[in-house]
Write an enzyme that holds these catalytic residues in place. Structure first.
Site, PDB file in Angstrom:
ATOM      1  N   SER A  57      23.941 -33.798  18.524  1.00 42.46           N
ATOM      2  CA  SER A  57      23.302 -32.727  19.281  1.00 42.46           C
ATOM      3  C   SER A  57      23.158 -33.193  20.717  1.00 42.46           C
ATOM      4  O   SER A  57      22.918 -34.382  20.965  1.00 42.46           O
ATOM      5  CB  SER A  57      21.910 -32.394  18.729  1.00 42.46           C
ATOM      6  OG  SER A  57      21.982 -31.517  17.640  1.00 42.46           O
ATOM      7  N   GLU A  64      21.344 -24.103  36.990  1.00 45.33           N
ATOM      8  CA  GLU A  64      21.493 -22.682  36.646  1.00 45.33           C
ATOM      9  C   GLU A  64      20.955 -22.354  35.254  1.00 45.33           C
ATOM     10  O   GLU A  64      21.009 -21.202  34.845  1.00 45.33           O
ATOM     11  CB  GLU A  64      22.969 -22.282  36.724  1.00 45.33           C
ATOM     12  CG  GLU A  64      23.605 -22.427  38.096  1.00 45.33           C
ATOM     13  CD  GLU A  64      24.104 -23.841  38.393  1.00 45.33           C
ATOM     14  OE1 GLU A  64      23.953 -24.716  37.510  1.00 45.33           O
ATOM     15  OE2 GLU A  64      24.636 -24.060  39.494  1.00 45.33           O
ATOM     16  N   SER A  65      20.493 -23.289  34.494  1.00 45.85           N
ATOM     17  CA  SER A  65      19.803 -23.167  33.200  1.00 45.85           C
ATOM     18  C   SER A  65      20.232 -24.301  32.256  1.00 45.85           C
ATOM     19  O   SER A  65      19.826 -25.423  32.489  1.00 45.85           O
ATOM     20  CB  SER A  65      19.937 -21.794  32.539  1.00 45.85           C
ATOM     21  OG  SER A  65      19.134 -20.848  33.232  1.00 45.85           O
ATOM     22  N   HIS A  70      25.637 -28.465  19.113  1.00 45.27           N
ATOM     23  CA  HIS A  70      25.209 -29.058  17.850  1.00 45.27           C
ATOM     24  C   HIS A  70      26.441 -29.051  16.953  1.00 45.27           C
ATOM     25  O   HIS A  70      27.068 -27.992  16.784  1.00 45.27           O
ATOM     26  CB  HIS A  70      24.069 -28.241  17.223  1.00 45.27           C
ATOM     27  CG  HIS A  70      22.916 -28.019  18.164  1.00 45.27           C
ATOM     28  ND1 HIS A  70      21.953 -28.971  18.411  1.00 45.27           N
ATOM     29  CD2 HIS A  70      22.602 -26.972  18.967  1.00 45.27           C
ATOM     30  CE1 HIS A  70      21.088 -28.512  19.294  1.00 45.27           C
ATOM     31  NE2 HIS A  70      21.453 -27.295  19.657  1.00 45.27           N
ATOM     32  N   CYS A  85      22.612 -18.720  35.376  1.00 46.59           N
ATOM     33  CA  CYS A  85      22.195 -17.672  36.298  1.00 46.59           C
ATOM     34  C   CYS A  85      23.030 -17.824  37.570  1.00 46.59           C
ATOM     35  O   CYS A  85      23.476 -18.915  37.902  1.00 46.59           O
ATOM     36  CB  CYS A  85      20.717 -17.800  36.619  1.00 46.59           C
ATOM     37  SG  CYS A  85      19.684 -17.658  35.138  1.00 46.59           S
TER      38      CYS A  85
END
Lengths: 160, 160
Positions: A57, A64-65, A70, A85
């Site tokens: 993971s 931008e986020s 996983h 974004c």
């Protein structure tokens, strides 16, 4: 109307991947880091974890986020999300790069356009676009672009 | 059929939040950590970032997948996702706890049930459930449960 909070959140299913790649933390990490570069996103930090007996993971925090993965090597499956974004990013390029590096035979995704407030409904809304890309057939940038143009013609509006 | 790779991915919009809370990294971090405890998820690691002049991003890596937040204090808005695998987790409890701590006036979410492979279509599929919860009206666990039962009766199947 474009909102300052608006972004694209790709929820991506990769199947038929190379299981050896999915068990290799360094390979998975490098693949995601290179993927977000393709998306023109800015990496802030990265954090990966090796499960026992297998599976990785990891999450990249972006200006931008974020981008996460996983993996289930025993199933040849990886679950990815890429949330960005800003108009300058191309999350579909990260999706394409990661799928190719992990040798995914099938790619299925839903993109949720989020951060949109509907004043008339006094509620947020999610606009969904989706597609299934078979990378055995769609292996050029041109074809990917065409596919995305088709998707954008038929958004699905999910209201409250 | 239940797949070993199956999970719930909640994409959550919180609006009308307390902006002071959204600017406070320690508050946001503690809220997410407590939230995933409510969800009965297992925390592996956490990674948060303070933007300038304002805004916080952070991600918790979980044994069951991840939980992230990105805040826009100037808009009173927070974008959250909670992705968990396994029947023992209750991601809606994390959603509820985080919304209450951030004093969200409105909560809108789509839950994508992912990691499901449809053999007849030879493709993954996403099953979507969604709802909009007004926490000014829905402020008890009983009412949240009722809302989720209603949602589950009408899943939206997104095929290829």
């Amino acid at each position: 109307m474009i909102f300052s909070t608006q972004g694209n959140h790709f929820i991506v299913e990769l199947s038929g991947c190379n299981s050896k790649h999915l068990t290799n933390l360094a390979f998975v990490e490098n693949t995601l880091v290179e993927g977000v570069k393709k998306a023109k996103a800015t990496l802030i930090s990265q954090n990966f974890y090796q499960f026992s007996p297998q599976g990785v993971s990891g999450i990249l925090l972006l200006a931008e986020s974020h981008c996460s993965i996983h993996t289930w090597p025993e199933e040849g499956y990886a679950a990815i999300d890429i949330y960005t974004c800003g108009d300058h990013t191309m999350p579909e390029e990260a999706c394409k790069y990661i799928a190719e590096k992990l040798q995914a035979q099938k790619v299925f995704f839903t993109n949720i356009i989020r951060g949109r407030f509907n004043e008339s409904k006094n509620s947020h809304e999610h606009v969904l676009t989706r597609d299934s890309l078979d990378y055995m057939k769609l292996n050029t940038a041109q074809k990917i672009e065409t596919s995305h143009k088709q998707i954008n013609k038929q958004p699905v509006l999910v209201g409250s």
